[in-house]
Design a protein around this motif. Structure first.
Motif, short mmCIF file in Angstrom:
data_model
loop_
_atom_site.label_atom_id
_atom_site.label_comp_id
_atom_site.label_asym_id
_atom_site.label_seq_id
_atom_site.Cartn_x
_atom_site.Cartn_y
_atom_site.Cartn_z
N UNK A 158 -3.13 8.16 1.57
CA UNK A 158 -1.90 8.61 0.94
C UNK A 158 -2.23 9.28 -0.38
N UNK A 159 -1.27 10.05 -0.87
CA UNK A 159 -1.50 10.76 -2.13
C UNK A 159 -1.59 9.77 -3.27
N UNK A 160 -2.47 10.05 -4.20
CA UNK A 160 -2.68 9.18 -5.33
C UNK A 160 -2.38 9.94 -6.61
N UNK A 161 -1.45 9.42 -7.40
CA UNK A 161 -1.06 10.09 -8.64
C UNK A 161 -1.94 9.62 -9.78
N UNK A 162 -2.45 10.53 -10.54
CA UNK A 162 -3.24 10.19 -11.71
C UNK A 162 -2.63 10.86 -12.93
N UNK A 215 -5.41 -3.56 0.15
CA UNK A 215 -4.14 -2.95 -0.25
C UNK A 215 -4.33 -1.77 -1.19
N UNK A 216 -5.57 -1.34 -1.40
CA UNK A 216 -5.80 -0.18 -2.26
C UNK A 216 -5.12 1.04 -1.63
N UNK A 217 -4.32 1.74 -2.44
CA UNK A 217 -3.65 2.94 -1.97
C UNK A 217 -2.33 2.70 -1.27
N UNK A 218 -1.95 1.44 -1.08
CA UNK A 218 -0.70 1.15 -0.38
C UNK A 218 0.50 1.29 -1.32
N UNK A 219 1.56 1.93 -0.83
CA UNK A 219 2.82 1.94 -1.55
C UNK A 219 3.43 0.54 -1.48
N UNK A 220 3.99 0.08 -2.60
CA UNK A 220 4.51 -1.28 -2.63
C UNK A 220 5.62 -1.50 -1.61
N UNK A 241 3.33 0.63 -7.63
CA UNK A 241 2.04 0.86 -6.97
C UNK A 241 1.56 2.25 -7.39
N UNK A 242 0.41 2.28 -8.05
CA UNK A 242 -0.04 3.57 -8.56
C UNK A 242 -1.53 3.51 -8.91
N UNK A 243 -2.17 4.67 -8.83
CA UNK A 243 -3.58 4.75 -9.21
C UNK A 243 -3.69 4.54 -10.71
#
Length: 276
Positions: free
Chosen positions: A1-5, A134-139, A157-159
């Motif tokens: 999934x997309x990860x926002x930084x 659960x790394x990268x999972x949306x809550x 849930x966010x990077x």
């Protein structure tokens, strides 16, 4: 999934942490800090001796001290007091920190307690490494059957934001959700290290059954009286953070999720935003 930084905030050389000389928290330093914070109450939250303090634009950061609630003491790496985040009406929040970051010695996970601006409620976050299931999972995609049981359910849930940097000012550091500085080191001398990714999962204490101290009376929900709304203080939130860290560690180890510490949680079904 997309990860926002989130990118690093721009800070002028005059406000960067590298330009601020920390002061020792000796007896005279403690007296000066109590005056800055308006009372000796916050000092009681930081037991022991030693440490350093820096000030900038209404923000105070203490390093080298543990942080103590009425129920738990954590080995804080950073403790922040942010004047504008503090609701002016009387309450336990006046003596509490507005951000505490530490590494939980029982799980090794990085933890953050953070006060919301402007409503003044507390929230909690635990960071998990890239090899966590659960790394990268949306809550919202994490099923209840997994066993995560935390106040109000997961809401974040966010990077990881950009890591600690001496090039930024206290304003950015006081709001950042990312790697904490290691141990009691001074951020002023911390190199800009390259970190592996970190996925943060968190919760908030602003539900229908929570008293939100910075919310004007006319905005308080009529349901708060019906649900016995309470202010969730630092002791409550730190305990919830440690519960979340223990649950996430068990999932990483493939072990049963441990029983949570503390009283039963309010029912999510009471909150029309979450459903039951």
């Amino acid at each position: 999934m997309a990860k926002n930084r989130i990118g690093a905030s721009r800070t002028s050389p005059s406000t960067a942490l590298a330009t601020i000389k920390p002061k020792a928290l000796n007896p005279s330093g403690e007296a000066a800090l109590a005056k800055t914070l308006g009372s000796e109450g916050p000092l009681a939250k930081m037991p022991g001796a030693g440490g350093e303090v820096i000030h900038q634009a209404g923000i105070v950061r203490v390093t080298g001290r543990d942080y103590a609630t009425d129920a738990e003491t954590v080995p804080a790496s950073e403790i922040y007091f942010v004047a504008r985040k503090k609701p002016s009406n009387p309450g336990p929040w006046l003596n509490e920190a507005d951000k505490v970051a530490w590494i939980d010695p029982r799980t090794g996970y990085e933890c953050i307690m953070l006060r919301h601006d402007p409503d003044g409620f507390l929230s909690g976050y635990v960071g998990v490494p890239e090899d966590h299931p659960l790394f990268g999972w949306d809550h919202e995609a994490i099923a209840p059957e997994i066993g995560i049981d935390v106040h109000g359910g997961l809401t974040y849930s966010r990077i990881c934001n950009d890591g600690p940097s001496s090039r930024r000012g206290l304003e950015a550091e006081a709001h950042r959700i990312c790697h904490v500085i290691v141990g009691h080191a001074s951020l002023n001398t911390t190199d800009d290290r390259v970190h592996s990714g970190q996925w943060w999962l968190g919760f908030e204490c602003n539900h229908i059954y929570d008293f939100v101290p910075g919310r004007p009376q006319h905005r308080q929900s009529f349901m708060e009286a019906e649900t016995d709304a309470e202010y969730r203080d630092d002791a409550y939130v730190v305990r919830e953070i440690l519960n979340l860290a223990a649950q996430l560690k068990a999932l990483a180890m493939g072990e049963p999720v441990p029983a949570r510490d503390g009283p039963p949680l309010p029912s999510i079904g009471l909150d029309p935003k979450r459903g039951g």
